[in-house]
Design an enzyme around this catalytic site. Structure first.
Site, PDB file in Angstrom:
ATOM      1  N   GLY A 115      34.082  29.234  28.420  1.00 16.55           N
ATOM      2  CA  GLY A 115      34.990  30.358  28.572  1.00 16.55           C
ATOM      3  C   GLY A 115      36.323  29.920  29.133  1.00 16.55           C
ATOM      4  N   HIS A 137      36.916  53.076  32.840  1.00 18.58           N
ATOM      5  CA  HIS A 137      38.256  53.291  33.382  1.00 18.58           C
ATOM      6  C   HIS A 137      38.687  54.707  33.035  1.00 18.58           C
ATOM      7  CE1 HIS A 137      42.512  52.808  34.222  1.00 18.58           C
ATOM      8  NE2 HIS A 137      42.257  51.626  34.761  1.00 18.58           N
ATOM      9  N   LEU A 177      40.190  40.935  38.978  1.00 23.64           N
ATOM     10  CA  LEU A 177      40.983  39.708  38.900  1.00 23.64           C
ATOM     11  C   LEU A 177      40.721  38.824  40.113  1.00 23.64           C
ATOM     12  CD1 LEU A 177      44.533  40.701  37.556  1.00 23.64           C
ATOM     13  CD2 LEU A 177      42.825  39.268  36.439  1.00 23.64           C
ATOM     14  N   GLY A 220      38.981  32.181  30.095  1.00 23.28           N
ATOM     15  CA  GLY A 220      39.732  33.256  30.729  1.00 23.28           C
ATOM     16  C   GLY A 220      40.169  32.821  32.122  1.00 23.28           C
ATOM     17  N   GLY A 221      40.491  33.803  32.953  1.00 25.68           N
ATOM     18  CA  GLY A 221      40.981  33.496  34.282  1.00 25.68           C
ATOM     19  C   GLY A 221      40.004  32.708  35.127  1.00 25.68           C
ATOM     20  N   ARG A 269      37.317  55.128  41.021  1.00 25.02           N
ATOM     21  CA  ARG A 269      37.322  55.253  39.564  1.00 25.02           C
ATOM     22  C   ARG A 269      36.157  56.054  39.005  1.00 25.02           C
ATOM     23  NH1 ARG A 269      39.420  49.345  37.345  1.00 25.02           N
ATOM     24  NH2 ARG A 269      41.621  49.690  37.852  1.00 25.02           N
TER      25      ARG A 269
END
Length: 558
Positions: free
Chosen positions: A17, A251, A399, A19-20, A294
């Site tokens: 992976g 969300h 994040l 991603g971040g 949320r």
């Protein structure tokens, strides 16, 4: 494959992976251990990962706007998690947050600044100081495209690193953790090399899975089309367990009928939620109104949308009272997305919205060091469940966990790492040979059109029966339908050795999706109470001392 069945490439660490979490893990390892060799296996290419689309921000108790503390951040995270946050990893995440922001700024992330030059910080839902008494300013941001700026700088630094190699367009299809004839702790990762059409085997002492979430099991979702749960599927079928996979966060503000994300930054900037009568309604549901947690905002929008006579009353995000210059400066991405996809100018017109499947709080069962086996196999980022998000993730903590989980794993590997020469032609184990032969010998003809139709069926079943507000009867009906699809396709194989074989990739993804749908439904049916994002109209009450749901590969819950 080569006839002698040796490794195609061997490394000290393999990361699945880009991603971040994957990129930051590679960088932390390379910076801490100059001799280490790291391979990143990427399904597409790094800037195509889902982290790039993250919008709102990343939490850290910096206190740049008003006082803040790690204790306040930890309190909010645990409170939002509704009793399912595990204390040790949650405290670690919040404590490491200031380091993460400093690191990102040092590699070039251009956070918005206050007039006095400090990193600016926004208010987000559920974030407070003094243990709930006052709203916090905790989210560091780059306008409303924070993820893109982070990924741009991470990717550049990875490309500049001499001991990190990225293998783009390598779909991981299986793995083995006694992958070498001479070393039972040596791991193997089998990939489909998309440009060549061949299966390849990568070997390493340590493997980190960082392959993201599985929100694509819902038709209405905000995630990249890559988020199909392929990493979950590979690990689960190799004996690792799921934890709390039924806890899926929706969300509150996706574009109606499309699911594309409109950042919470819009509400942080002062946006209102209005029902079909033009009324602001959030005050009925929570004292923090639009900035409530949320799960509460998503359910409120869902209920308001069902309040009309036909059960489909529009709900709107209203930014028309905010100065246009502020929207264009601070909400650039949301303005562009609304204009392009919904044909709405949010500076003058209310935007129709509806909750969208967004984030997986549950995932692979890991320990506080994000290890899957207590030794050399790890899972980080959204793939992992160290229970730092509990039953309802605090906005802008996702994040953050990408980087804190990567740092924790880097520290664990660095303590064990010793440089050894790794011969390229090291022989693979019989277990790996058997896994490869299953792809090479079995072939079932199924068209791409049939596969995409099955994918659509899965998404529709999940949207209809297992989204924001659920009940047992609907979920049981859905599980019967999903089980039928699962039994029909899970053992199919259409491997062809063709380059860029979209039907092979599509089938692998849809098999992963149906596995995740089956797992979500199985666990959601068994959790007979409401908690955070998991709200059941037949069991609307909460309970004291909620427990984690652990699912093994026989679909048995413990």
């Amino acid at each position: 494959m080569e006839s002698d069945y040796s490794f195609n490439s061997s490394f000290d660490v393999i990361i699945v992976g880009a991603g971040g979490s994957g990129l930051s893990a590679a960088l932390f390892l390379a910076e801490s251990n100059p001799e280490i060799n790291v391979a990143i296996l990427c399904k597409t290419y790094a800037m195509g990962s889902h982290t790039t689309s993250a919008k709102g921000g990343i939490n850290a108790a910096l206190g740049n706007i008003k006082e803040d503390s790690v204790e306040f951040h930890t309190y909010d995270t645990i409170k939002s998690g509704k009793g399912l946050c595990d204390e040790i990893p949650t405290k670690k995440m919040c404590k490491e947050a200031p380091f993460v922001i400093e690191y990102l700024e040092n590699i070039g992330v251009d956070f918005d600044k206050t007039p006095n030059g400090k990193i600016d910080q926004r208010t987000y839902g559920g974030q407070t100081i003094h243990f709930g008494k006052e709203l916090a300013n905790r989210a560091c941001f780059v306008k409303d495209h924070t993820g893109h700026d982070i990924m741009k700088n991470l990717h550049k630094k990875v490309l500049d690193s001499k001991n990190i190699e990225i293998f783009n367009y390598h779909q991981v299809v299986d793995c083995a953790f006694n992958g070498n004839e001479d070393d039972e702790n040596y791991a193997s990762v089998i990939t489909y090399d998309i440009p060549s059409g061949n299966l390849k085997v990568f070997g390493a002492r340590f493997v980190i899975f960082a392959s993201g979430g599985f929100s694509q099991i819902y038709a209405t979702n905000s995630s990249s089309s890559l988020c199909t749960g392929c990493g979950h599927r590979v690990l689960f079928q190799n004996g690792f367990k799921f934890k709390d996979v039924e806890l899926v966060q929706f969300h509150p503000t996706g574009l109606k009928n499309l699911g594309i994300l409109i950042s919470e930054a819009c509400r942080s900037q002062g946006g209102y939620l209005r029902n079909s009568n033009g009324e602001r309604f959030m005050g009925k549901y929570h004292e923090m109104e639009e900035l409530a947690p949320r799960d509460i905002v998503a359910r409120a929008i869902f209920l308001e949308s069902k309040a009309g006579t036909n059960g489909d009353s529009p709900v709107f995000l209203d930014l028309t009272h905010i100065e246009k210059s502020i929207i264009l400066d601070k909400l650039t991405s949301s303005y562009t997305v609304a204009k392009h996809f919904a044909k709405v100018d949010i500076t003058t017109t209310k935007l129709p919205i509806f909750p969208t499947a967004h984030y997986n709080m549950g995932g692979m069962l890991v320990d506080e060091n994000y290890s899957l086996n207590g030794e050399n196999i790890f899972a980080i980022g959204e793939l992992a469940c160290a229970s730092v998000h509990g039953a309802n993730r605090l906005g802008c903590n996702s994040l953050l966990e990408l980087f804190t989980s990567a740092k924790i794993v880097c520290d664990a590997i660095s303590q064990k790492f010793t440089k050894n020469f790794i011969p390229e032609k090291r022989k693979i184990s019989n277990q790996v040979r058997e896994k490869i032969s299953k792809f090479e010998k079995t072939n079932i003809n199924i068209s791409i059109e049939e596969i995409l139709d099955i994918r659509s069926q899965i998404c529709k079943v999940m949207d209809l029966n297992a989204s924001i507000i659920k009940n047992g009867n609907d979920m049981q009906t859905a599980l019967t339908q999903i089980n039928k699809i699962y039994e029909n396709i899970i053992h199919m194989n259409n491997f062809s050795q063709k380059p860029f074989d979209e039907s092979f990739i599509a089938l692998f993804e849809v098999q992963s999706m149906v596995l995740m749908a089956k797992s979500v439904l199985t666990c959601a049916i068994e959790r007979k109470y409401s908690i955070g994002s998991h709200h059941r109209e037949d069991f609307p009450f909460a309970i004291e001392n909620p427990q984690h749901t652990i699912l093994n590969n026989l679909f048995q819950i413990s």
